[in-house]
Design an enzyme around this catalytic site. Structure first.
Site, mmCIF file in Angstrom:
data_model
loop_
_atom_site.group_PDB
_atom_site.id
_atom_site.type_symbol
_atom_site.label_atom_id
_atom_site.label_comp_id
_atom_site.label_asym_id
_atom_site.label_seq_id
_atom_site.Cartn_x
_atom_site.Cartn_y
_atom_site.Cartn_z
ATOM 1 N N HIS A 130 0.839 -1.202 0.000
ATOM 2 C CA HIS A 130 0.000 0.000 0.000
ATOM 3 C C HIS A 130 0.876 1.254 0.000
ATOM 4 O O HIS A 130 0.648 2.187 -0.788
ATOM 5 C CB HIS A 130 -0.913 -0.014 1.230
ATOM 6 C CG HIS A 130 -1.658 1.255 1.469
ATOM 7 N ND1 HIS A 130 -2.962 1.454 1.071
ATOM 8 C CD2 HIS A 130 -1.279 2.413 2.078
ATOM 9 C CE1 HIS A 130 -3.354 2.662 1.417
ATOM 10 N NE2 HIS A 130 -2.345 3.268 2.038
ATOM 11 N N GLU A 131 1.865 1.282 0.871
ATOM 12 C CA GLU A 131 2.730 2.458 0.963
ATOM 13 C C GLU A 131 3.551 2.646 -0.308
ATOM 14 O O GLU A 131 3.759 3.776 -0.765
ATOM 15 C CB GLU A 131 3.645 2.351 2.187
ATOM 16 C CG GLU A 131 2.912 2.307 3.520
ATOM 17 C CD GLU A 131 1.950 3.465 3.710
ATOM 18 O OE1 GLU A 131 2.189 4.552 3.145
ATOM 19 O OE2 GLU A 131 0.935 3.285 4.407
ATOM 20 N N HIS A 134 1.647 4.354 -2.945
ATOM 21 C CA HIS A 134 1.701 5.814 -2.794
ATOM 22 C C HIS A 134 2.955 6.370 -3.459
ATOM 23 O O HIS A 134 2.919 7.426 -4.100
ATOM 24 C CB HIS A 134 1.701 6.198 -1.313
ATOM 25 C CG HIS A 134 0.348 6.155 -0.666
ATOM 26 N ND1 HIS A 134 -0.763 6.740 -1.220
ATOM 27 C CD2 HIS A 134 -0.062 5.605 0.513
ATOM 28 C CE1 HIS A 134 -1.807 6.552 -0.418
ATOM 29 N NE2 HIS A 134 -1.408 5.864 0.631
ATOM 30 N N GLU A 203 -6.251 6.888 -0.928
ATOM 31 C CA GLU A 203 -6.189 5.682 -0.102
ATOM 32 C C GLU A 203 -6.823 4.498 -0.830
ATOM 33 O O GLU A 203 -6.280 3.388 -0.821
ATOM 34 C CB GLU A 203 -6.886 5.921 1.241
ATOM 35 C CG GLU A 203 -6.146 6.865 2.174
ATOM 36 C CD GLU A 203 -4.721 6.421 2.447
ATOM 37 O OE1 GLU A 203 -4.496 5.217 2.675
ATOM 38 O OE2 GLU A 203 -3.819 7.281 2.415
#
EC number: 3.4.24.-
Length: 286
Positions: A130-131, A134, A203
Site C-alpha cells: 500500500h505504501e 503511494h 487511499e
C-alpha cells in the site's frame, strides 16, 4: 495529476501568506509574506520528508538490523519497478505506517514497532505494498507538502489572531480586524479540507495498487481490520493532526459520529475492506 496537485498546494500556500501578510503589514507585510512563502515552498519540496520522519522519531534500518522487513520492501520495490526506498521504524506501540519523500528516487517508508508486533508477514507485506503504491503514484510529495502546509496554515491562523487584536486596539481598522478574525476561525477548517481533498481517493487507489502488486487483497484486508481494531484502543501518543492524512489509518482512531465523518481524512476502514473484497472477486474471476 499529482504534480498538478503539488503545484496547486504551493500556490495556495503562497497566496494565503501574501493575503494575511497584506492585512497585517500592508505592502511591506505582503513582500515579507511572499518571501516567507517562497522559502516554505522550497523547504517543503526538499525537506518535508525529513521533517515528518524526525517528528515521529523514525530510525532508519538496514538489512543488517531489520532483515525481514528490509527483504519485504526490497522484493515489493523490485516487483513494482521502483528504486529501493529508505526503511524506517518508529518507536511507537500503536500500529501504523506511512510513506514520504519527493519522488520514487527519494522515498522512505516507515512502520511502527506496534505494527511489526501485531501483523503477520503477509499482512505486513500488504501494508508495505500500500505504501509503495503511494510512492509509485507520487502521492508522497503531495502528502508531505500538505502536512507542512497544514502546519503553516495553523501558524497563519495565529498571525490572523494577532492582526485582529492589533487592529481592534488601534480602533482604526475594525473592518480589517473582523476579517482577520474570520480568517483565523476558518483556516483550521481549510487545513482539514486540504487534507481531505488529497487523502480519501488516494487511499482507495493505494489499496487497489497493493492488491494488484501482491496478488492477495486479503492480506491488506486482514491488516486493515487488525489495525482499526487496535487503533480504537491505542492511538499514537505523539500523533500530529497536520500529518494524520499520511498514515495508512487515522492515528487518532476511526471516527464514528456523523459530523466528524464529514471531515475525516481517511475513508472508513469498512468501506476500504469492502472495496478490497470486490478486487479479490475480480482477481478470482480472471
Amino acid at each position: 495529476m499529482e504534480i498538478f496537485k503539488t503545484c496547486f498546494l504551493m500556490v495556495v500556500l503562497m497566496l494565503l501568506f501574501v493575503f494575511v501578510g497584506g492585512y497585517v503589514g500592508g505592502q511591506q507585510g505582503m513582500i515579507i509574506a511572499f518571501l516567507v512563502a517562497l522559502g516554505m515552498n522550497f523547504f517543503s519540496y526538499f525537506f518535508s520528508d525529513k521533517l515528518v520522519l524526525k517528528r515521529y522519531n523514525a530510525v532508519e534500518v538496514s538489512k543488517k538490523n531489520a532483515k525481514g522487513l528490509y527483504a519485504i520492501v526490497r522484493r515489493l520495490s523490485q516487483n513494482a519497478g521502483l528504486p529501493m526506498p529508505k526503511v524506517y521504524i518508529i518507536p511507537e506501540r500503536a500500529p501504523n505506517a506511512f510513506a514520504t519523500g519527493r519522488n520514487p528516487s527519494h522515498a522512505a517508508v516507515a512502520v511502527t514497532e506496534g505494527l511489526l508486533n501485531l501483523l503477520n508477514e503477509n499482512e505486513i507485506e500488504g501494508v508495505l505494498a500500500h505504501e509503495l503504491s503511494h510512492v509509485r503514484h507520487y502521492d508522497i510529495l503531495t502528502g508531505s507538502i500538505a502536512a507542512v502546509m497544514a502546519g503553516a496554515i495553523a501558524m497563519l491562523a495565529n498571525f490572523a489572531k494577532f492582526g485582529a487584536a492589533s487592529g481592534s486596539n488601534r480602533n482604526t481598522q475594525k473592518g480589517n480586524a473582523a476579517i482577520m478574525l474570520i480568517i483565523a476561525l476558518i483556516m483550521p477548517l481549510a487545513a482539514t479540507i486540504i487534507q481531505m481533498a488529497i487523502s480519501r481517493e488516494r487511499e482507495y487507489k493505494a489499496d487497489k495498487g497493493a492488491a494488484l502488486l501482491t496478488g492477495h487483497p486479503e492480506w491488506l484486508e486482514s491488516a486493515l481490520n487488525k489495525l482499526e481494531n487496535y487503533s480504537n484502543s491505542y492511538t499514537m501518543q505523539n500523533a500530529s493532526p497536520q500529518s494524520a492524512h499520511m498514515f495508512i489509518i487515522n492515528p487518532f482512531g476511526d471516527i464514528k459520529n456523523t459530523l466528524s465523518t464529514l471531515f475525516r481524512t481517511h475513508p472508513s476502514t469498512s468501506d476500504r475492506i469492502a472495496e478490497l473484497k470486490k478486487i479479490g472477486m475480480q482477481l478470482k474471476n480472471r
